[in-house]
Scaffold this motif. Structure first.
Motif, PDB file in Angstrom:
ATOM      1  N   SER A  97      -7.375 -10.351   5.050  1.00  0.00           N
ATOM      2  CA  SER A  97      -7.508  -9.517   4.076  1.00  0.00           C
ATOM      3  C   SER A  97      -8.518  -8.116   4.079  1.00  0.00           C
ATOM      4  N   TRP A  98      -8.012  -7.242   2.990  1.00  0.00           N
ATOM      5  CA  TRP A  98      -9.022  -6.190   3.055  1.00  0.00           C
ATOM      6  C   TRP A  98     -10.444  -6.730   2.684  1.00  0.00           C
ATOM      7  N   ASN A  99     -10.659  -7.744   1.931  1.00  0.00           N
ATOM      8  CA  ASN A  99     -11.770  -7.972   1.533  1.00  0.00           C
ATOM      9  C   ASN A  99     -12.701  -8.502   2.773  1.00  0.00           C
ATOM     10  N   GLN A 100     -12.091  -9.025   3.807  1.00  0.00           N
ATOM     11  CA  GLN A 100     -13.182  -9.369   4.888  1.00  0.00           C
ATOM     12  C   GLN A 100     -13.679  -8.251   5.469  1.00  0.00           C
ATOM     13  N   ILE A 101     -12.992  -7.049   5.783  1.00  0.00           N
ATOM     14  CA  ILE A 101     -13.541  -6.061   6.483  1.00  0.00           C
ATOM     15  C   ILE A 101     -14.544  -5.143   5.520  1.00  0.00           C
ATOM     16  N   VAL A 102     -14.183  -5.005   4.194  1.00  0.00           N
ATOM     17  CA  VAL A 102     -14.783  -4.216   3.179  1.00  0.00           C
ATOM     18  C   VAL A 102     -16.189  -4.827   2.757  1.00  0.00           C
TER      19      VAL A 102
END
Length: 127
Positions: A97-102
């Motif tokens: 998900s986006w949360n992992q990179i952000v």
């Protein structure tokens, strides 16, 4: 590689059009857990390194109070954009998900930032 893929399709029961009744099940993304863990380690190390660099820069510039934390949040935002660009803006190819990179490692690097911020500030401005 294409030969293996077409052999697997024939073995999986695809017809000549390539359609299968359970295509919705096969459309689910699959991840190699070793690669996913390696990607997460890369994010963690990148954020830690950038937090240390940001702390040293904030300390050398003599920033105190909220101004130092602004530097940290700006550097982490730039790091997130850089990691997204490095992934070719195709996050779901490398992460869940986006949360992992952000967000992953965002607050973990804060401790390293404060340590190196105070260390560099003390060396340059107090001693």
């Amino acid at each position: 590689m294409l030969e293996n893929h077409s052999i697997l399709e024939r073995m999986a029961g695809h017809d000549s059009t390539g359609k299968k009744s359970s295509d919705t099940i096969n459309d689910l993304p699959t991840f190699n857990t070793e690669n996913l863990q390696s990607n997460m380690k890369t994010i963690f190390y990148s954020r830690t390194f950038m937090a240390i660099i940001a702390g040293v820069v904030a300390g050398i510039l003599g920033l105190t109070s909220w101004k130092g934390f602004v530097v940290y949040f700006l550097v982490m935002a730039i790091t997130s954009v850089g990691l997204i660009a490095k992934a070719g803006f195709s996050i779901h190819s490398y992460f869940d998900s986006w949360n992992q990179i952000v967000l992953d490692g965002f607050f973990g690097g804060l401790l390293s930032f404060v340590l190196f911020w105070t260390f560099a500030y003390d060396i340059v401005h107090i001693f």
